[in-house]
Write an enzyme that holds these catalytic residues in place. Sequence first.
Site, PDB file in Angstrom:
ATOM      1  N   SER A 159       0.826  -1.215   0.000  1.00  0.00           N
ATOM      2  CA  SER A 159       0.000   0.000   0.000  1.00  0.00           C
ATOM      3  C   SER A 159       0.860   1.266   0.000  1.00  0.00           C
ATOM      4  CB  SER A 159      -0.903   0.017   1.232  1.00  0.00           C
ATOM      5  OG  SER A 159      -1.551   1.266   1.304  1.00  0.00           O
ATOM      6  N   LYS A 173     -12.637  -5.234   1.547  1.00  0.00           N
ATOM      7  CA  LYS A 173     -13.529  -4.150   1.124  1.00  0.00           C
ATOM      8  C   LYS A 173     -15.017  -4.500   1.192  1.00  0.00           C
ATOM      9  CE  LYS A 173     -10.563  -1.501  -1.949  1.00  0.00           C
ATOM     10  NZ  LYS A 173     -10.565  -0.856  -3.268  1.00  0.00           N
ATOM     11  N   GLY A 233     -15.459  -4.938 -12.795  1.00  0.00           N
ATOM     12  CA  GLY A 233     -15.041  -5.393 -11.462  1.00  0.00           C
ATOM     13  C   GLY A 233     -15.427  -4.386 -10.391  1.00  0.00           C
ATOM     14  N   ASN A 283     -17.119  -6.516 -21.047  1.00  0.00           N
ATOM     15  CA  ASN A 283     -16.386  -7.307 -20.053  1.00  0.00           C
ATOM     16  C   ASN A 283     -16.288  -8.755 -20.498  1.00  0.00           C
ATOM     17  OD1 ASN A 283     -15.044  -7.374 -17.481  1.00  0.00           O
ATOM     18  ND2 ASN A 283     -16.717  -8.665 -16.747  1.00  0.00           N
ATOM     19  N   ARG A 318     -21.475 -10.321 -15.398  1.00  0.00           N
ATOM     20  CA  ARG A 318     -21.167  -9.243 -14.444  1.00  0.00           C
ATOM     21  C   ARG A 318     -21.773  -7.917 -14.918  1.00  0.00           C
ATOM     22  NH1 ARG A 318     -15.084  -9.651 -12.107  1.00  0.00           N
ATOM     23  NH2 ARG A 318     -16.047  -8.819 -10.227  1.00  0.00           N
ATOM     24  N   GLY A 328      -3.548   6.336 -14.455  1.00  0.00           N
ATOM     25  CA  GLY A 328      -4.232   5.922 -13.224  1.00  0.00           C
ATOM     26  C   GLY A 328      -3.683   6.452 -11.910  1.00  0.00           C
TER      27      GLY A 328
HETATM   28  N1  LIG Z   1      -5.760   3.964  -9.881  1.00  0.00           N
HETATM   29  C1  LIG Z   1      -6.336   3.538  -8.773  1.00  0.00           C
HETATM   30  O1  LIG Z   1      -6.459   4.258  -7.774  1.00  0.00           O
HETATM   31  C2  LIG Z   1      -6.913   2.148  -8.741  1.00  0.00           C
HETATM   32  C3  LIG Z   1      -7.896   1.819  -7.789  1.00  0.00           C
HETATM   33  C4  LIG Z   1      -8.414   0.517  -7.798  1.00  0.00           C
HETATM   34  C5  LIG Z   1      -7.944  -0.418  -8.705  1.00  0.00           C
HETATM   35  N2  LIG Z   1      -6.980  -0.063  -9.599  1.00  0.00           N
HETATM   36  C6  LIG Z   1      -6.491  -1.040 -10.596  1.00  0.00           C
HETATM   37  O2  LIG Z   1      -7.604  -1.403 -11.401  1.00  0.00           O
HETATM   38  C7  LIG Z   1      -7.507  -2.749 -11.835  1.00  0.00           C
HETATM   39  C8  LIG Z   1      -8.834  -3.467 -11.538  1.00  0.00           C
HETATM   40  O3  LIG Z   1      -9.061  -3.497 -10.139  1.00  0.00           O
HETATM   41  P1  LIG Z   1     -10.422  -4.064  -9.502  1.00  0.00           P
HETATM   42  O4  LIG Z   1     -10.267  -3.958  -8.032  1.00  0.00           O
HETATM   43  O5  LIG Z   1     -11.612  -3.448 -10.139  1.00  0.00           O
HETATM   44  O6  LIG Z   1     -10.317  -5.603  -9.930  1.00  0.00           O
HETATM   45  P2  LIG Z   1     -11.465  -6.720 -10.062  1.00  0.00           P
HETATM   46  O7  LIG Z   1     -12.650  -6.375  -9.246  1.00  0.00           O
HETATM   47  O8  LIG Z   1     -10.784  -8.017  -9.826  1.00  0.00           O
HETATM   48  O9  LIG Z   1     -11.890  -6.641 -11.626  1.00  0.00           O
HETATM   49  C9  LIG Z   1     -10.979  -6.978 -12.616  1.00  0.00           C
HETATM   50  C10 LIG Z   1     -11.587  -6.707 -13.995  1.00  0.00           C
HETATM   51  O10 LIG Z   1     -10.576  -6.986 -14.979  1.00  0.00           O
HETATM   52  C11 LIG Z   1     -11.066  -7.979 -15.887  1.00  0.00           C
HETATM   53  N3  LIG Z   1      -9.932  -8.823 -16.312  1.00  0.00           N
HETATM   54  C12 LIG Z   1      -8.928  -9.287 -15.540  1.00  0.00           C
HETATM   55  N4  LIG Z   1      -8.062 -10.018 -16.275  1.00  0.00           N
HETATM   56  C13 LIG Z   1      -8.542  -9.994 -17.553  1.00  0.00           C
HETATM   57  C14 LIG Z   1      -8.109 -10.558 -18.775  1.00  0.00           C
HETATM   58  N5  LIG Z   1      -6.992 -11.302 -18.845  1.00  0.00           N
HETATM   59  N6  LIG Z   1      -8.832 -10.335 -19.890  1.00  0.00           N
HETATM   60  C15 LIG Z   1      -9.964  -9.593 -19.835  1.00  0.00           C
HETATM   61  N7  LIG Z   1     -10.435  -9.034 -18.705  1.00  0.00           N
HETATM   62  C16 LIG Z   1      -9.739  -9.236 -17.572  1.00  0.00           C
HETATM   63  C17 LIG Z   1     -12.113  -8.737 -15.109  1.00  0.00           C
HETATM   64  O11 LIG Z   1     -12.976  -9.386 -16.000  1.00  0.00           O
HETATM   65  P3  LIG Z   1     -13.889 -10.640 -15.509  1.00  0.00           P
HETATM   66  O12 LIG Z   1     -15.087 -10.027 -14.849  1.00  0.00           O
HETATM   67  O13 LIG Z   1     -14.200 -11.335 -16.773  1.00  0.00           O
HETATM   68  O14 LIG Z   1     -13.045 -11.452 -14.570  1.00  0.00           O
HETATM   69  C18 LIG Z   1     -12.791  -7.586 -14.338  1.00  0.00           C
HETATM   70  O15 LIG Z   1     -13.658  -6.870 -15.179  1.00  0.00           O
HETATM   71  C19 LIG Z   1      -6.290  -3.326 -11.101  1.00  0.00           C
HETATM   72  O16 LIG Z   1      -5.199  -3.310 -11.995  1.00  0.00           O
HETATM   73  C20 LIG Z   1      -6.040  -2.358  -9.961  1.00  0.00           C
HETATM   74  O17 LIG Z   1      -4.675  -2.276  -9.598  1.00  0.00           O
HETATM   75  C21 LIG Z   1      -6.461   1.201  -9.645  1.00  0.00           C
END
Ligand SMILES: NC(=O)c1ccc[n+]([C@@H]2O[C@H](COP(=O)([O-])OP(=O)(O)OC[C@H]3O[C@@H](n4cnc5c(N)ncnc54)[C@H](OP(=O)(O)O)[C@@H]3O)[C@@H](O)[C@H]2O)c1
Length: 279
Positions: free
Chosen positions: A14, A65, A129, A151, A156, A239
Amino acid sequence: MKKACVIGWPIKHSRSPLIHNYWIKQHQIDAVYERHAVAPENLHSFIRGLEAKGFSGCNVTIPHKQAALACVDHFDARVSLTGSLNTIYLADGKINATSTDGEGFYNNVISVKHGFTVANKSVLMLGAGGSAKAICEKLLRENAAQIVIVNRTQSRVAEFQKIFGTKIKMATEAKLKEHMAETDLLINTTSQGMTGQPELKINLTSLPPHAIVADIVYVPLKTQLIKNAEALGLTTVPGLGMLLHQAVEGFHLWFAIRPQVTSVLYNMVEADILAEQNI
Ligand SMILES: NC(=O)c1ccc[n+]([C@@H]2O[C@H](COP(=O)([O-])OP(=O)(O)OC[C@H]3O[C@@H](n4cnc5c(N)ncnc54)[C@H](OP(=O)(O)O)[C@@H]3O)[C@@H](O)[C@H]2O)c1
């Protein structure tokens, strides 16, 4: 001395302590922001004991969360809609919770494109997600005309339609080109493009010239999606700014000061990420 912290399991990655302790020092507050590894079986007692341990509140990260909802006295509409929280604060003798990811995303876009409003605009969102949910909640609260979601797992998206209603449209990759032509804001909320994850393969040439391309992935700092959009002359929103902007609200709730996301802070967190990647 006031105290806040971030809890997760594990927690060592973190960057919240870096951000909040920077603001604490900048504003000369008698406070400290700590990190605590809290195992799932200790989550309830840790949150219920926040006040006794001297905390004004905490950030909550993976994997707590959703589970943390059952540990607080009150949560706001953002949390009830998305089923997820990231910020806990003590107020009026209660343990309260909110989610700041949506605000963080939107304020980051505005910090790049001053004067931008998503009201009556069309959004194309890749991913469905947890972060996508928080961002949808905010964009719809700001009166986005529609959010078209693509997606990998289509069920979802159906869940998003159930929660947020008819402004959420489901799209397939085959129809991407068509949707792009009417897109004002494209957002990648999938983990594709993140270091160690598969690359996001998408052709952006059908986007109109005024379109904004945002990626919530911030490791690497500039994803291939952002590079491709830059090459087309589009406005881009990486991001890292979302991470910084989402922290503002928590800091305000705990310490009653609304801190600024400055280039000094941005560069400091950027340097920390680069150091971790040994660049
Ligand atoms: N900038 C920031 O402050 C911030 C904040 C939060 C998160 N993030 C980043 O955002 C990203 C997502 O986080 P989250 O918490 O929303 O994750 P999450 O709830 O696990 O959702 C992941 C999403 O990515 C898709 N995905 C993952 N691998 C994939 C692949 N190989 N091909 C196609 N789709 C794929 C998933 O699709 P499915 O539904 O099909 O599994 C889902 O829609 C992460 O990289 C995280 O580090 C950034």
